[in-house]
Write an enzyme that holds these catalytic residues in place. Structure first.
Site, PDB file in Angstrom:
ATOM      1  N   VAL A  97      -5.092 -15.995  -6.368  1.00 13.56           N
ATOM      2  CA  VAL A  97      -4.937 -14.944  -7.377  1.00 13.56           C
ATOM      3  C   VAL A  97      -5.842 -13.758  -7.129  1.00 13.56           C
ATOM      4  O   VAL A  97      -5.835 -12.806  -7.904  1.00 13.56           O
ATOM      5  CB  VAL A  97      -5.184 -15.503  -8.798  1.00 13.56           C
ATOM      6  CG1 VAL A  97      -4.093 -16.471  -9.191  1.00 13.56           C
ATOM      7  CG2 VAL A  97      -6.555 -16.152  -8.895  1.00 13.56           C
ATOM      8  N   THR A 101     -14.997  -9.392  -1.716  1.00 19.18           N
ATOM      9  CA  THR A 101     -15.795  -9.098  -0.540  1.00 19.18           C
ATOM     10  C   THR A 101     -16.137 -10.360   0.236  1.00 19.18           C
ATOM     11  O   THR A 101     -16.109 -10.377   1.459  1.00 19.18           O
ATOM     12  CB  THR A 101     -17.097  -8.395  -0.962  1.00 19.18           C
ATOM     13  OG1 THR A 101     -16.757  -7.243  -1.727  1.00 19.18           O
ATOM     14  CG2 THR A 101     -17.908  -7.971   0.249  1.00 19.18           C
ATOM     15  N   PHE A 102     -16.454 -11.440  -0.471  1.00 20.53           N
ATOM     16  CA  PHE A 102     -16.992 -12.613   0.198  1.00 20.53           C
ATOM     17  C   PHE A 102     -16.089 -13.835   0.129  1.00 20.53           C
ATOM     18  O   PHE A 102     -16.443 -14.870   0.645  1.00 20.53           O
ATOM     19  CB  PHE A 102     -18.360 -12.965  -0.396  1.00 20.53           C
ATOM     20  CG  PHE A 102     -19.381 -11.902  -0.146  1.00 20.53           C
ATOM     21  CD1 PHE A 102     -19.768 -11.589   1.135  1.00 20.53           C
ATOM     22  CD2 PHE A 102     -19.931 -11.201  -1.192  1.00 20.53           C
ATOM     23  CE1 PHE A 102     -20.702 -10.601   1.377  1.00 20.53           C
ATOM     24  CE2 PHE A 102     -20.865 -10.213  -0.966  1.00 20.53           C
ATOM     25  CZ  PHE A 102     -21.255  -9.909   0.324  1.00 20.53           C
ATOM     26  N   LYS A 104     -12.163 -15.842  -1.518  1.00 21.48           N
ATOM     27  CA  LYS A 104     -10.881 -15.823  -2.209  1.00 21.48           C
ATOM     28  C   LYS A 104     -10.989 -16.611  -3.508  1.00 21.48           C
ATOM     29  O   LYS A 104     -11.819 -17.505  -3.641  1.00 21.48           O
ATOM     30  CB  LYS A 104      -9.798 -16.422  -1.320  1.00 21.48           C
ATOM     31  CG  LYS A 104      -9.585 -15.658  -0.023  1.00 21.48           C
ATOM     32  CD  LYS A 104      -8.525 -16.323   0.842  1.00 21.48           C
ATOM     33  CE  LYS A 104      -8.333 -15.551   2.146  1.00 21.48           C
ATOM     34  NZ  LYS A 104      -7.316 -16.185   3.018  1.00 21.48           N
ATOM     35  N   ASP A 208     -24.195  -5.886 -11.761  1.00 25.18           N
ATOM     36  CA  ASP A 208     -22.831  -5.401 -11.505  1.00 25.18           C
ATOM     37  C   ASP A 208     -21.949  -5.589 -12.738  1.00 25.18           C
ATOM     38  O   ASP A 208     -20.885  -6.205 -12.672  1.00 25.18           O
ATOM     39  CB  ASP A 208     -22.220  -6.106 -10.302  1.00 25.18           C
ATOM     40  CG  ASP A 208     -20.972  -5.385  -9.782  1.00 25.18           C
ATOM     41  OD1 ASP A 208     -20.837  -4.174 -10.064  1.00 25.18           O
ATOM     42  OD2 ASP A 208     -20.146  -6.023  -9.106  1.00 25.18           O
TER      43      ASP A 208
END
Length: 473
Positions: A97, A101-102, A104, A208
């Site tokens: 889904v 960046t790092f 799945k 973040d």
């Protein structure tokens, strides 16, 4: 949950910046990686040999080989296997889904047929251990809960699997669909503040906070997610300044401060609150310089004391026209003036003078919030039925990306409002940039007060380093 599928997702926060403190630790302690991990002092450039010998890190989490992959976590344990059909016992993968960046993100179901989210990240990544360690000590109804962690071997890579509750919606997707009532905004913001209060009490800085990293249940229950950038801040340690999604990045980060505090999160939640009020980002900068310029356009020019308080990466003066604040003008359509007053206490250049989370919670804007009144609001009903009669889980984000998919915040994701690593070189603004940005000039003290650039350029904040802001993690 939704995740941006932005091509720039790998070029977000400068994760490959060098950390001199950690370099020294790694050179002196190649055989003591346990201590480094437990103290959150990993370095992204640790060689593979160190990683391969570091099989008992992460607070004594025991790992096993792919032939016997028993795993342990703070809450449960099971045997993990991988086959051609993506099934990870005891979790059955439903579909991918999202991708960040790092790693799945997958929607899956456990043995009780309950939907969960699995974030799969390669084990060698620098930020993995820190994220898991932080997730284990975060325990609050408004913070994402980790259910399980285990390792798998996939394509000759060791993968860390983090298992979370599956939460279908994000604040970003909600803002795309409709304007929010002031009372619903109060309830959402109050929940967000409770999450921030909890993590700040443990010296954890999220670093973040964005609408995509704020998850919402179908009832409007809020969950702060994606602790991939989170860090326990220590006063005697520097941290990378190239962090946080651009629209929500505090001004001290924009000038290269590496000894910042949790007040950068306060700035971010102020940006979130303003976005809920006006339906779009308050500071939609196109790059780091434009971001600072847009902040100045709204708040006015920072004073000399403000600049010193922001601890820029190199001594410099900020020379620009005397820009009057347009803060109240920017929020002139907001009828509730108590929230405007609250924002005026958040959007302050000096981090020390910026409101604390306790001061925000005690502000009159949140004085009469009833957290049990969620059923009285209909904002979340916009997700109930889509055109095909099915629950609508995939939406676009107003604030972050042009395309989103489910489960944004579980992957350490990136979006159009985040800058690329190469943007540590401060470049000339496009002609469409706002006036205040195009008048920013850096003056190096060693230059005898002479401008280091023409008036239509924004030069480096660090002239002695060829325009590169040096960051530490």
């Amino acid at each position: 949950m939704t995740i941006p599928t932005d091509n720039n997702s790998s070029n977000n926060k400068g994760y490959n910046d060098n950390n001199n403190n950690n370099n020294n630790n790694n050179n002196n302690n190649n055989n003591n990686n346990n201590n480094n991990n437990n103290n959150n002092k990993e370095h992204p450039n640790i060689n593979n040999n160190n990683n391969n010998n570091n099989n008992n890190n992460n607070n004594n989490i025991k790992e096993s080989s792919s032939s016997n992959s028993n795993h342990s976590s703070s809450q449960s344990s099971s045997t993990a296997t991988v086959n051609s059909n993506p099934k990870v016992y005891p979790y059955e993968i439903i579909k991918q889904v999202g991708q960040g960046t790092f790693g799945k993100v997958y929607e899956a179901k456990n043995q009780d047929n309950k939907r969960v989210a699995i974030k799969k990240v390669e084990k060698s990544n620098h930020f993995i251990s820190r994220e898991y360690d932080i997730l284990k000590i975060v325990a609050h109804p408004n913070c994402l809960r980790i259910l399980d962690m285990f390792y798998t071997a996939e394509d000759n890579k060791k993968m860390q699997n983090l298992v979370f509750d599956f939460i279908p919606y994000t604040l970003a997707s909600l803002l795309k669909k409709r304007q929010l009532s002031i009372n619903f905004i109060k309830v959402l913001f109050y929940q967000l503040c409770q999450a921030i209060k909890h993590i700040h009490s443990k010296a954890i800085c999220h670093r973040d906070i964005t609408p995509n990293n704020i998850l919402l249940s179908s009832k409007g229950e809020l969950t702060l997610a994606d602790f991939g950038s989170a860090k326990i801040l220590e006063s005697n340690h520097t941290s990378m300044s190239y962090i946080c999604s651009r629209y929500y990045r505090a001004p001290e980060l924009l000038v290269g401060c590496s000894n910042y505090t949790t007040k950068i999160d306060i700035w971010s939640i102020g940006c979130i609150l303003a976005e809920m009020l006006i339906g779009k980002p308050l500071f939609p900068g196109t790059n780091s310089n434009d971001q600072l310029g847009r902040i100045i356009e709204v708040l006015g020019s920072p004073t000399k004391d403000d600049m010193e308080a922001m601890k820029p990466s190199k001594p410099y003066h900020l020379q620009l026209p005397n820009i009057n604040p347009k803060f109240f003008e920017s929020l002139h359509n907001v009828e509730d003036k108590t929230v405007v007053d609250l924002l005026s206490k958040i959007f302050i250049f000096d981090p020390v003078k910026r409101a604390s989370i306790d001061e925000i919670i005690a502000h009159p804007f949140l004085r009469d919030v009833n957290i049990n009144s969620l059923e009285l609001f209909d904002e979340m009903k916009c997700f109930s039925v889509s055109g095909n009669g099915k629950s609508s889980l995939t939406t676009n984000s107003t604030s972050s990306s042009s395309t989103t998919a489910n489960m944004t915040s579980l992957a350490s994701s990136s979006s159009n409002n985040k800058t690329t690593c190469s943007e540590t070189y401060l470049s000339r603004l496009p002609t469409s940039a706002i006036t205040s940005s195009s008048n920013l000039k850096s003056i190096d003290n060693s230059n005898n007060g002479k401008s280091s650039s023409s008036s239509n350029n924004i030069p480096s904040l660090n002239n002695s380093n060829n325009g590169v802001i040096t960051n530490t993690i």
